[in-house]
Scaffold this motif. Sequence first.
Motif, PDB file in Angstrom:
ATOM      1  N   ALA A   1      -3.706 -26.422 -30.914  1.00 29.14           N
ATOM      2  CA  ALA A   1      -4.436 -27.543 -31.509  1.00 29.14           C
ATOM      3  C   ALA A   1      -5.504 -28.040 -30.541  1.00 29.14           C
ATOM      4  O   ALA A   1      -5.304 -28.030 -29.325  1.00 29.14           O
ATOM      5  CB  ALA A   1      -3.461 -28.669 -31.843  1.00 29.14           C
ATOM      6  N   PRO A   2      -6.648 -28.491 -31.077  1.00 33.24           N
ATOM      7  CA  PRO A   2      -7.717 -28.982 -30.195  1.00 33.24           C
ATOM      8  C   PRO A   2      -7.255 -30.100 -29.268  1.00 33.24           C
ATOM      9  O   PRO A   2      -7.668 -30.177 -28.112  1.00 33.24           O
ATOM     10  CB  PRO A   2      -8.791 -29.461 -31.178  1.00 33.24           C
ATOM     11  CG  PRO A   2      -8.526 -28.693 -32.435  1.00 33.24           C
ATOM     12  CD  PRO A   2      -7.052 -28.491 -32.496  1.00 33.24           C
ATOM     13  N   GLY A   3      -6.375 -30.987 -29.793  1.00 34.41           N
ATOM     14  CA  GLY A   3      -5.879 -32.072 -28.953  1.00 34.41           C
ATOM     15  C   GLY A   3      -5.065 -31.569 -27.780  1.00 34.41           C
ATOM     16  O   GLY A   3      -5.151 -32.106 -26.669  1.00 34.41           O
ATOM     17  N   THR A   4      -4.265 -30.509 -28.019  1.00 29.53           N
ATOM     18  CA  THR A   4      -3.469 -29.926 -26.937  1.00 29.53           C
ATOM     19  C   THR A   4      -4.368 -29.324 -25.864  1.00 29.53           C
ATOM     20  O   THR A   4      -4.166 -29.541 -24.665  1.00 29.53           O
ATOM     21  CB  THR A   4      -2.530 -28.842 -27.494  1.00 29.53           C
ATOM     22  OG1 THR A   4      -1.669 -29.421 -28.481  1.00 29.53           O
ATOM     23  CG2 THR A   4      -1.697 -28.228 -26.382  1.00 29.53           C
ATOM     24  N   THR A   5      -5.368 -28.591 -26.295  1.00 29.75           N
ATOM     25  CA  THR A   5      -6.285 -27.974 -25.340  1.00 29.75           C
ATOM     26  C   THR A   5      -7.043 -29.029 -24.547  1.00 29.75           C
ATOM     27  O   THR A   5      -7.251 -28.893 -23.330  1.00 29.75           O
ATOM     28  CB  THR A   5      -7.273 -27.059 -26.080  1.00 29.75           C
ATOM     29  OG1 THR A   5      -6.541 -26.093 -26.839  1.00 29.75           O
ATOM     30  CG2 THR A   5      -8.189 -26.340 -25.099  1.00 29.75           C
ATOM     31  N   ALA A   6      -7.455 -30.099 -25.225  1.00 26.64           N
ATOM     32  CA  ALA A   6      -8.186 -31.155 -24.533  1.00 26.64           C
ATOM     33  C   ALA A   6      -7.312 -31.834 -23.478  1.00 26.64           C
ATOM     34  O   ALA A   6      -7.768 -32.149 -22.376  1.00 26.64           O
ATOM     35  CB  ALA A   6      -8.700 -32.172 -25.546  1.00 26.64           C
TER      36      ALA A   6
ATOM     37  N   ALA B   1      -2.638 -23.749 -22.899  1.00 24.83           N
ATOM     38  CA  ALA B   1      -2.170 -24.358 -24.143  1.00 24.83           C
ATOM     39  C   ALA B   1      -1.456 -23.335 -25.015  1.00 24.83           C
ATOM     40  O   ALA B   1      -0.427 -23.642 -25.635  1.00 24.83           O
ATOM     41  CB  ALA B   1      -3.357 -24.975 -24.895  1.00 24.83           C
ATOM     42  N   ALA B   2      -1.995 -22.115 -25.078  1.00 28.05           N
ATOM     43  CA  ALA B   2      -1.354 -21.085 -25.888  1.00 28.05           C
ATOM     44  C   ALA B   2      -0.005 -20.679 -25.304  1.00 28.05           C
ATOM     45  O   ALA B   2       0.943 -20.412 -26.033  1.00 28.05           O
ATOM     46  CB  ALA B   2      -2.268 -19.870 -25.998  1.00 28.05           C
ATOM     47  N   ALA B   3       0.103 -20.638 -23.969  1.00 26.23           N
ATOM     48  CA  ALA B   3       1.335 -20.188 -23.329  1.00 26.23           C
ATOM     49  C   ALA B   3       2.428 -21.247 -23.347  1.00 26.23           C
ATOM     50  O   ALA B   3       3.602 -20.931 -23.546  1.00 26.23           O
ATOM     51  CB  ALA B   3       1.044 -19.765 -21.889  1.00 26.23           C
ATOM     52  N   LEU B   4       2.057 -22.519 -23.152  1.00 27.88           N
ATOM     53  CA  LEU B   4       3.063 -23.576 -23.008  1.00 27.88           C
ATOM     54  C   LEU B   4       3.289 -24.379 -24.273  1.00 27.88           C
ATOM     55  O   LEU B   4       4.221 -25.180 -24.337  1.00 27.88           O
ATOM     56  CB  LEU B   4       2.665 -24.508 -21.862  1.00 27.88           C
ATOM     57  CG  LEU B   4       2.501 -23.848 -20.486  1.00 27.88           C
ATOM     58  CD1 LEU B   4       2.179 -24.893 -19.422  1.00 27.88           C
ATOM     59  CD2 LEU B   4       3.756 -23.074 -20.102  1.00 27.88           C
ATOM     60  N   GLY B   5       2.419 -24.232 -25.273  1.00 24.54           N
ATOM     61  CA  GLY B   5       2.660 -24.892 -26.552  1.00 24.54           C
ATOM     62  C   GLY B   5       2.177 -26.320 -26.615  1.00 24.54           C
ATOM     63  O   GLY B   5       1.354 -26.781 -25.812  1.00 24.54           O
ATOM     64  N   GLU B   6       2.713 -27.053 -27.586  1.00 19.41           N
ATOM     65  CA  GLU B   6       2.218 -28.396 -27.902  1.00 19.41           C
ATOM     66  C   GLU B   6       2.332 -29.351 -26.721  1.00 19.41           C
ATOM     67  O   GLU B   6       1.466 -30.190 -26.493  1.00 19.41           O
ATOM     68  CB  GLU B   6       2.981 -28.949 -29.105  1.00 19.41           C
ATOM     69  CG  GLU B   6       2.463 -30.281 -29.597  1.00 19.41           C
ATOM     70  CD  GLU B   6       3.197 -30.755 -30.837  1.00 19.41           C
ATOM     71  OE1 GLU B   6       2.992 -31.914 -31.248  1.00 19.41           O
ATOM     72  OE2 GLU B   6       3.981 -29.967 -31.401  1.00 19.41           O
ATOM     73  N   GLY B   7       3.394 -29.258 -25.959  1.00 19.84           N
ATOM     74  CA  GLY B   7       3.568 -30.159 -24.823  1.00 19.84           C
ATOM     75  C   GLY B   7       3.050 -29.581 -23.526  1.00 19.84           C
ATOM     76  O   GLY B   7       3.585 -29.889 -22.447  1.00 19.84           O
ATOM     77  N   ALA B   8       2.009 -28.760 -23.587  1.00 17.63           N
ATOM     78  CA  ALA B   8       1.530 -28.050 -22.403  1.00 17.63           C
ATOM     79  C   ALA B   8       1.083 -29.000 -21.301  1.00 17.63           C
ATOM     80  O   ALA B   8       1.375 -28.784 -20.129  1.00 17.63           O
ATOM     81  CB  ALA B   8       0.387 -27.112 -22.792  1.00 17.63           C
ATOM     82  N   ALA B   9       0.377 -30.063 -21.666  1.00 20.22           N
ATOM     83  CA  ALA B   9      -0.142 -30.975 -20.642  1.00 20.22           C
ATOM     84  C   ALA B   9       0.997 -31.640 -19.879  1.00 20.22           C
ATOM     85  O   ALA B   9       0.985 -31.704 -18.639  1.00 20.22           O
ATOM     86  CB  ALA B   9      -1.047 -32.021 -21.291  1.00 20.22           C
ATOM     87  N   ALA B  10       2.008 -32.136 -20.609  1.00 21.32           N
ATOM     88  CA  ALA B  10       3.139 -32.784 -19.950  1.00 21.32           C
ATOM     89  C   ALA B  10       3.931 -31.790 -19.101  1.00 21.32           C
ATOM     90  O   ALA B  10       4.366 -32.107 -17.995  1.00 21.32           O
ATOM     91  CB  ALA B  10       4.048 -33.425 -20.995  1.00 21.32           C
TER      92      ALA B  10
END
Length: 764
Positions: free
Chosen positions: A209-214, A234-243
């Motif tokens: 999702a764009p929000g995840t990548t951002a 983002a693709a490797a870690l999924g929706e919670g990638a940033a956290a």
Amino acid sequence: MTEPSGETAPEAVAPAEDLEEAPEAPASDDRPGAAEEPGTGGDPDAREQSGAAEGAGSGEGSGSAEEVRADDEPGSGEESGSGDESGSAEQTAAGDEAGSAAEAGTEAGGVEGAAAELSDAQAELAAQRELRARIEARKAEKSGPVAGGAKLSGTAADLLAAVRAVEGGTASGSTFYEAPEPAPRRPAAETAPPMTVRPPAPEQPAAPAPGTTAAVREVLAQGGAPEALAGQVAAALGEGAAAALREDPWQLLAMSGVRPEQADGFARALLGPACGPGDPRRAVALTVWLLERAALQGHTALEIQAVRAGLAGHAVPDPEQAVETAVSEGAVLAFQEEETAEEPEEETSEEQEQAPAAPVLIGLDRYALAEESLADGLARLVRTAKADAWEGSALERATGAHGLVLHTGGEASRAEPPALAAAARERGLRTLVAVHADGGRRSAGAEAVTVAALLSGAAGPGRDEDGAFALDLLVVLDAPQLDVETGAMLVESLPDGCRLVLSGDPEVLGAPGAGRVFADVLAARVCPRIASRVPDPGPLGELVSGIGVGELNQVEAPGKEIVIVPVRDAGEAVHRTVQLVADSVPRAIGVPSEQTQVVTVGHGGSAGTRALNAALKQRLNPGPGRFGGYDPGDRVAYAPAPGRTVTGTVLGADAEGLRLRCGEEEVLVPKERVESVLRHGWALTAHQAAGTRWPAVVVVLPGDAAGGLSRPWVYTAFGRAERHLSVVHGVDQALPRAVAEGVAPERTTRLRPLLEGLLAADEE
């Protein structure tokens, strides 16, 4: 490697200004040559010393694991022939050439060049993994839950059991796999029916999702990492990638192009003084990274001492505890195979106690599960095939009586497996021949398909409701090129009772991916092995056969089948190579330039594939390279998936991308992937050329390539020629020395003991 005392070099050959005054056989030059690029063997971009995250500026020619391109796909490495390898995991994983997917990869220039989205190759691999999961789920439904952790204990055993339970369909994770509507089972026919070709339909994984990548881009910026990695993270870690990245910054090390020192800097920027060399998160990430580097050199596991040594080399204060942490958290698995060979009766108990125990191995679950699945699948074929008395050749009789048969021999023996397939079709069996590369289909018959096309569904028979191929006999040529994951998927797709014949030349370079399937099955001695007695004909056959047994013989070549062109330096090597391809070979031998292939040791160096391709393009197809560096008519090497290299010609370009002619097919390469999957292809490495032959071949051996030579490399490179071989020779005594004693390093794998444990008792 050291030069043996008293070794007598083959008779020197006078320089050949033209093919019309050709010497007869490869002889050594007595001029000294510098080994600037220690050797590696690897095929694709292992000589490209700058990693994607490192940026431009690192030099070529280093052989340490720190200098292996981190964005190389696992397993392309041509085995190293240099003698400076140590037992550490980092050095084991080193090599200047790393994976066939990276053979068409980007040049040095920083992480900013890394792809931000999943490629078609990744989509293809994902589709294959999904198919494999479906097959395992159906197997588990029939046989009940799988007991996990047979060789493990504690958390690691529980984790492995949980993974297998999800894959087996006994846990809730099975809801992630939607099984396709089953195809009707194909009844056995009295005569071989035509193959049903089902085109592949892999689903492209959803983009993050764009929000995840951002959000990931913001974290990367805070840690000083290139924002170009955002899509990959983002693709490797999924929706919670940033956290997840904030919690464990060393997860960045799993991304293509990132090295330990860069991940350490990123972690310090995010965590401050809270992090240090002994951080458990760092220990786990480094352990996985070391094993991934080892996979580039073909290892499916490493001895625990090598892993500890590699961690110590990266300033981990307690390597032993670090490995235990990685195992307990399930990031890696630990194994200690049981000895299957019986001890002699006269051996005393004291001697038995003094015998060394099997080493403890550390491996990644993807390769561990693949090897276990492959061993189980091969054992299943051996046990379920119904023995039958077939008349005919030794290969036919063995195939009729056994479910698994190995066939070995040189290039001339490639006619025997297709003859077996034809005889099996006459018996009414559903039979298919598979090869490694498109170029190998010429000698395998019109109905032959590539292994990649078979697994993807682009060619071959349909599948039944259990996901198995509608086959009674599968014959696989070029079996040494099978890596363990491809081999596992292939065997898992064969139904009970199907016969499998693996055929190949055990002297050629090993698979571009992790594992050594053919060599391990040969060594296990759990099935019949039929060795072909058909010799390779002519001077080329005599030369290559001698190399296979460690002898670089003088060979009479009255028809100019073999020509040696001594050179003094790399610049002269490039000049003479271009002269041979563009003028001498077409004029003196009658083979046009488009049917002449150049083979060299690596991509880097002053006479590697990059330098040679640039010179050959300027002479054979000059142009501005307005389509991403390519012009219509350019020869290219295309890597559609890791471990696969397809040669072709550029047809043109449009808004969608670059259009190629690869064999009989037209291929579209999207413009965003051109830089990462294409190279010019007048010059290839030996791994790229494996499985294909050309009417004429020019092998280039500049002085700085001496460290990359080994007997399998020379055997493979020289064996690519059908009618004519020119050797641009600048490595002095390194060539005969490599042939005599340059055995490629062993790969650490588990398939052999697994097979012995499953089938050795049956053979007795």
